[in-house]
Design a protein around this motif. Sequence first.
Motif, mmCIF file in Angstrom:
data_model
loop_
_atom_site.group_PDB
_atom_site.id
_atom_site.type_symbol
_atom_site.label_atom_id
_atom_site.label_comp_id
_atom_site.label_asym_id
_atom_site.label_seq_id
_atom_site.Cartn_x
_atom_site.Cartn_y
_atom_site.Cartn_z
ATOM 1 N N ILE A 55 45.004 37.398 34.734
ATOM 2 C CA ILE A 55 45.059 38.630 34.248
ATOM 3 C C ILE A 55 45.755 39.869 35.370
ATOM 4 C CG2 ILE A 55 43.879 40.697 33.596
ATOM 5 C CD1 ILE A 55 42.112 40.024 31.558
ATOM 6 N N GLY A 56 45.200 39.872 36.205
ATOM 7 C CA GLY A 56 45.670 40.203 37.696
ATOM 8 C C GLY A 56 46.095 41.512 37.707
ATOM 9 N N SER A 57 44.100 42.677 37.853
ATOM 10 C CA SER A 57 43.820 44.007 37.551
ATOM 11 C C SER A 57 43.305 44.787 38.909
ATOM 12 C CB SER A 57 43.487 44.360 35.585
ATOM 13 O OG SER A 57 42.958 45.827 36.268
ATOM 14 N N SER A 58 43.297 45.573 39.022
ATOM 15 C CA SER A 58 42.287 45.990 39.790
ATOM 16 C C SER A 58 40.925 46.047 38.668
ATOM 17 C CB SER A 58 42.742 46.756 40.735
ATOM 18 O OG SER A 58 42.950 47.693 39.968
ATOM 19 N N ARG A 59 40.981 46.250 38.308
ATOM 20 C CA ARG A 59 39.861 47.138 36.945
ATOM 21 C C ARG A 59 39.636 46.216 36.571
ATOM 22 N NH1 ARG A 59 41.846 49.797 32.981
ATOM 23 N NH2 ARG A 59 43.722 49.661 33.540
ATOM 24 N N LEU A 60 39.793 44.829 37.360
ATOM 25 C CA LEU A 60 38.481 43.561 36.646
ATOM 26 C C LEU A 60 37.366 43.163 37.635
ATOM 27 C CD1 LEU A 60 38.143 41.594 33.988
ATOM 28 C CD2 LEU A 60 39.492 40.235 34.392
ATOM 29 N N SER A 61 36.366 42.530 37.435
ATOM 30 C CA SER A 61 35.436 41.972 37.974
ATOM 31 C C SER A 61 34.569 41.337 37.656
ATOM 32 C CB SER A 61 34.821 42.441 39.297
ATOM 33 O OG SER A 61 34.406 43.691 38.435
ATOM 34 N N TYR A 62 33.983 39.814 37.533
ATOM 35 C CA TYR A 62 33.238 39.782 37.122
ATOM 36 C C TYR A 62 31.585 38.894 38.082
ATOM 37 C CZ TYR A 62 33.949 35.216 40.191
ATOM 38 O OH TYR A 62 33.976 34.086 41.232
ATOM 39 N N ILE A 63 30.789 38.825 37.170
ATOM 40 C CA ILE A 63 29.607 38.539 37.578
ATOM 41 C C ILE A 63 28.825 36.631 36.341
ATOM 42 C CG2 ILE A 63 28.632 40.482 37.773
ATOM 43 C CD1 ILE A 63 26.913 40.816 35.675
ATOM 44 N N VAL A 64 28.110 36.201 37.508
ATOM 45 C CA VAL A 64 27.908 34.647 36.413
ATOM 46 C C VAL A 64 26.817 35.383 35.831
ATOM 47 C CG1 VAL A 64 27.130 32.320 36.911
ATOM 48 C CG2 VAL A 64 29.682 32.835 38.239
ATOM 49 N N ILE A 65 26.227 34.621 34.351
ATOM 50 C CA ILE A 65 25.228 34.108 33.933
ATOM 51 C C ILE A 65 25.420 32.985 33.363
ATOM 52 C CG2 ILE A 65 23.253 35.460 32.007
ATOM 53 C CD1 ILE A 65 23.777 37.286 34.463
#
Length: 344
Positions: A55-65
């Motif tokens: 996606i390449g957005s600065s408004r996106l991150s992730y966490i691992v569950i």
Amino acid sequence: MGANETNGQLKGRVLLTGGSGFIASHILDELLNAGFYVVTTTRSEEKGRRIVESIGSSRLSYIVIHDIAENGVFDSHFKSEAPFDYVVHTAMPYHLNVKDPIKDFLDPGIKGTTGLLKSIKENAPTVKRVVITSSSAAIVNPLNHAKLYDETHWSPFKWEDAMDPARSYATSKALSEKAAWAFMENEKPNFDLAAINNTYTFGPIQRTLPSLEAMNTSNHRIRDLILGRMKEELKPTAPIFTFVDVRDVALAHVRALTQPQAGGNRFYLVSEHFSNKRLAEIIRKSFPSLADRLPSTNVPDDLPDDVYQFDTSKSRELLGLEYTPLEKSVVDTVQSILDSGLVE
């Protein structure tokens, strides 16, 4: 600036569970297009990186569950992340390869949903609304169909029904959604809840699909038609004769987050009726090069004359949905499969 970047003020921070899933991938696009910052959950670092890079957005991150059914699995994330305004909960397996109904469906569905709601109540006081992806499986009764379905209907399945692999998924969706509403009633948290009850969901495949076998289950019938797997025998359409496009489902989730009157409501999402015969004829008309992979035009249409009807007025009025017609949904789905490079 990434493809989904928008200028202007941030609409808020959203936690989106199950971000690598089919519906979640489209919700993610809608949230970014609407101006939200999104933290999505994935089950591995690799999946998280793949989503963010695609996606390449600065408004996106992730966490691992790793395991959504694990007790308190969200607590530390709510404490360490910046405050969230909304949560969209889509993380729920759907497949036909049932080995252990409790481990495969009931625990991730019920414990995953109620555990998340409990964690929000205890650790995320800024959250205003939670939207959960339920299913029409929590509404319809395939054993004895209503003449007209709406949000007041509930499927009749109970815990013991889930022990039949053919009923595991539908039962888990009904019990998970009931558990969510019971939590709201008993715990009276600061946030409110909305549920999206979408029927069979067609539409363009997600951008990070590793193989055609990993495709969402509803789209399998379109995949199988274009791969020639129904050339000799068209599979029965039953038990579900209704569809909705994934882009409408995604939009419904985002509007259910932000429309004040959506809180406390279920939304039954259906575009129109379909049959496998009708899917084949749309593909034949729009993709003549695939005609030799399709079943004969003489195959009868198995859509019943007395097929159950549906009332989607609530989603049209409260969420402003205008549903994508079957032909557009099928054509766009086929095109996305062909464009993926995964078809011989």
